[in-house]
Scaffold this motif. Structure first.
Motif, PDB file in Angstrom:
ATOM      1  N   MET A   1      -4.809   3.995 -18.230  1.00 33.01           N
ATOM      2  CA  MET A   1      -4.432   4.191 -16.827  1.00 33.01           C
ATOM      3  C   MET A   1      -3.927   5.612 -16.657  1.00 33.01           C
ATOM      4  O   MET A   1      -2.876   5.977 -17.159  1.00 33.01           O
ATOM      5  CB  MET A   1      -3.351   3.177 -16.429  1.00 33.01           C
ATOM      6  N   LYS A   2      -4.691   6.446 -15.981  1.00 36.28           N
ATOM      7  CA  LYS A   2      -4.326   7.841 -15.782  1.00 36.28           C
ATOM      8  C   LYS A   2      -4.020   8.079 -14.314  1.00 36.28           C
ATOM      9  O   LYS A   2      -4.891   8.182 -13.464  1.00 36.28           O
ATOM     10  CB  LYS A   2      -5.462   8.755 -16.252  1.00 36.28           C
ATOM     11  N   GLN A   3      -2.731   8.188 -14.035  1.00 33.72           N
ATOM     12  CA  GLN A   3      -2.292   8.357 -12.657  1.00 33.72           C
ATOM     13  C   GLN A   3      -2.379   9.823 -12.249  1.00 33.72           C
ATOM     14  O   GLN A   3      -2.210  10.732 -13.057  1.00 33.72           O
ATOM     15  CB  GLN A   3      -0.847   7.861 -12.518  1.00 33.72           C
ATOM     16  N   LEU A   4      -2.667  10.053 -10.969  1.00 34.96           N
ATOM     17  CA  LEU A   4      -2.696  11.397 -10.417  1.00 34.96           C
ATOM     18  C   LEU A   4      -1.346  12.066 -10.645  1.00 34.96           C
ATOM     19  O   LEU A   4      -0.300  11.493 -10.373  1.00 34.96           O
ATOM     20  CB  LEU A   4      -2.991  11.340  -8.916  1.00 34.96           C
ATOM     21  N   GLU A   5      -1.374  13.296 -11.178  1.00 35.11           N
ATOM     22  CA  GLU A   5      -0.132  14.028 -11.390  1.00 35.11           C
ATOM     23  C   GLU A   5       0.533  14.293 -10.032  1.00 35.11           C
ATOM     24  O   GLU A   5      -0.103  14.740  -9.094  1.00 35.11           O
ATOM     25  CB  GLU A   5      -0.421  15.350 -12.100  1.00 35.11           C
ATOM     26  N   GLY A   6       1.817  13.998  -9.965  1.00 40.96           N
ATOM     27  CA  GLY A   6       2.507  14.155  -8.692  1.00 40.96           C
ATOM     28  C   GLY A   6       2.165  13.065  -7.698  1.00 40.96           C
ATOM     29  O   GLY A   6       2.162  13.301  -6.490  1.00 40.96           O
ATOM     30  N   PHE A   7       1.881  11.854  -8.208  1.00 38.59           N
ATOM     31  CA  PHE A   7       1.482  10.752  -7.333  1.00 38.59           C
ATOM     32  C   PHE A   7       2.576  10.416  -6.318  1.00 38.59           C
ATOM     33  O   PHE A   7       2.296  10.071  -5.172  1.00 38.59           O
ATOM     34  CB  PHE A   7       1.143   9.516  -8.172  1.00 38.59           C
ATOM     35  N   GLY A   8       3.842  10.527  -6.747  1.00 35.30           N
ATOM     36  CA  GLY A   8       4.939  10.252  -5.827  1.00 35.30           C
ATOM     37  C   GLY A   8       4.946  11.210  -4.645  1.00 35.30           C
ATOM     38  O   GLY A   8       5.149  10.797  -3.499  1.00 35.30           O
ATOM     39  N   LYS A   9       4.705  12.483  -4.932  1.00 31.76           N
ATOM     40  CA  LYS A   9       4.633  13.480  -3.862  1.00 31.76           C
ATOM     41  C   LYS A   9       3.451  13.194  -2.942  1.00 31.76           C
ATOM     42  O   LYS A   9       3.519  13.409  -1.724  1.00 31.76           O
ATOM     43  CB  LYS A   9       4.489  14.881  -4.455  1.00 31.76           C
ATOM     44  N   PHE A  10       2.383  12.676  -3.531  1.00 26.73           N
ATOM     45  CA  PHE A  10       1.205  12.316  -2.742  1.00 26.73           C
ATOM     46  C   PHE A  10       1.551  11.186  -1.770  1.00 26.73           C
ATOM     47  O   PHE A  10       1.176  11.228  -0.592  1.00 26.73           O
ATOM     48  CB  PHE A  10       0.067  11.897  -3.671  1.00 26.73           C
ATOM     49  N   LEU A  11       2.288  10.190  -2.258  1.00 28.90           N
ATOM     50  CA  LEU A  11       2.712   9.093  -1.387  1.00 28.90           C
ATOM     51  C   LEU A  11       3.613   9.610  -0.264  1.00 28.90           C
ATOM     52  O   LEU A  11       3.509   9.177   0.884  1.00 28.90           O
ATOM     53  CB  LEU A  11       3.458   8.029  -2.195  1.00 28.90           C
ATOM     54  N   GLU A  12       4.480  10.551  -0.609  1.00 26.80           N
ATOM     55  CA  GLU A  12       5.377  11.116   0.395  1.00 26.80           C
ATOM     56  C   GLU A  12       4.590  11.867   1.459  1.00 26.80           C
ATOM     57  O   GLU A  12       4.911  11.814   2.651  1.00 26.80           O
ATOM     58  CB  GLU A  12       6.387  12.048  -0.272  1.00 26.80           C
ATOM     59  N   SER A  13       3.530  12.564   1.026  1.00 24.38           N
ATOM     60  CA  SER A  13       2.705  13.294   1.992  1.00 24.38           C
ATOM     61  C   SER A  13       1.950  12.337   2.914  1.00 24.38           C
ATOM     62  O   SER A  13       1.711  12.637   4.076  1.00 24.38           O
ATOM     63  CB  SER A  13       1.717  14.213   1.249  1.00 24.38           C
ATOM     64  N   LEU A  14       1.576  11.174   2.392  1.00 26.21           N
ATOM     65  CA  LEU A  14       0.893  10.178   3.214  1.00 26.21           C
ATOM     66  C   LEU A  14       1.835   9.641   4.292  1.00 26.21           C
ATOM     67  O   LEU A  14       1.418   9.379   5.423  1.00 26.21           O
ATOM     68  CB  LEU A  14       0.399   9.013   2.348  1.00 26.21           C
ATOM     69  N   ARG A  15       3.089   9.500   3.939  1.00 28.39           N
ATOM     70  CA  ARG A  15       4.077   9.016   4.909  1.00 28.39           C
ATOM     71  C   ARG A  15       4.296  10.050   6.004  1.00 28.39           C
ATOM     72  O   ARG A  15       4.514   9.705   7.173  1.00 28.39           O
ATOM     73  CB  ARG A  15       5.391   8.687   4.190  1.00 28.39           C
TER      74      ARG A  15
END
Length: 222
Positions: A1-15
């Motif tokens: 399972m290779k998650q996108l680096e900075g996935f949390g920041k990506f979620l924040e940008s979606l919000r």
């Protein structure tokens, strides 16, 4: 399972400009948990956290983004190019014969009358489509990670929140969340009536009797 680096920041940008409380209202998740996901850690324990496929489905709906894309960026679909030619028909048969399904971050466990079997979440090309199939097959979400096939429920014990798959209530059963019990109460009664061949009047009368019995056992001060 290779998650996108900075996935949390990506979620924040979606919000985006949406407040945490608004995002919580739209997704059904707590605003504190959404913020933890954006920080990629549990702020209470400081442990790294990863969203489950169910959580990602809620976020994709709230943020109006493709669920498949979100699953891919979260690392769940890294093997999505692998062929899956023969599994579709097999899964379809399993769903029809399945009593209930438990979903975790890594696997899905199908419970049948004969036993259980598991399927890797990573092998699902489009988990969102799979959830749609569950609805079409008569499944309802009865807890965070529990989907029950209402076509097989034959006894509903309201006071305990239990669903049995036999009319006598001596075999396999699941305990459903109180909020789901309240939401699907009438549907559960209708499903049991249909599956057992007994009329709705009987089911409601029996349910009323159980309620009356509980109240009659209460003692009030004179």
């Amino acid at each position: 399972m290779k998650q996108l680096e900075g996935f949390g920041k990506f979620l924040e940008s979606l919000r985006g400009k949406m407040s945490l409380r608004e995002a919580a209202h739209k997704s059904g998740l707590s605003h504190a948990y959404i913020r933890d996901l954006e920080l990629e850690r549990n702020r209470s324990t400081n442990e790294k956290i990863n969203p489950s496929p169910i959580t990602l489905k809620k976020l994709s709906d709230a943020y109006n983004i493709s669920y498949t894309d979100l699953m891919s960026k979260a690392g769940y679909l890294e093997n999505e190019q692998e062929p899956k030619a023969e599994s579709g028909e097999q899964d379809q048969v399993e769903m029809a014969d399945t009593l209930f399904i438990e979903v975790s971050t890594k696997e899905m466990i199908y419970h049948t009358r004969l036993g259980q079997l598991s399927r890797s979440v990573n092998s699902l090309l489009d988990f969102s489509h799979f959830l749609d199939q569950l609805e079409e097959q008569g499944f309802k979400k009865m807890d965070t990670d529990l989907f029950v096939n209402l076509n097989h429920v034959q006894k509903y014990v309201e006071r305990e929140g239990k669903l049995y798959f036999d009319p006598l209530g001596v075999g396999k059963y699941v305990v459903i969340a109180a909020i789901r019990q309240k939401k699907y109460h009438d549907l559960l009664i209708r499903s049991v009536a249909r599956n057992t061949g007994k009329g709705l009047e009987y089911q409601y009368d029996r349910n009323a009797s159980a309620t009356e019995s509980r109240f009659s056992s209460l003692k009030f001060p004179s």
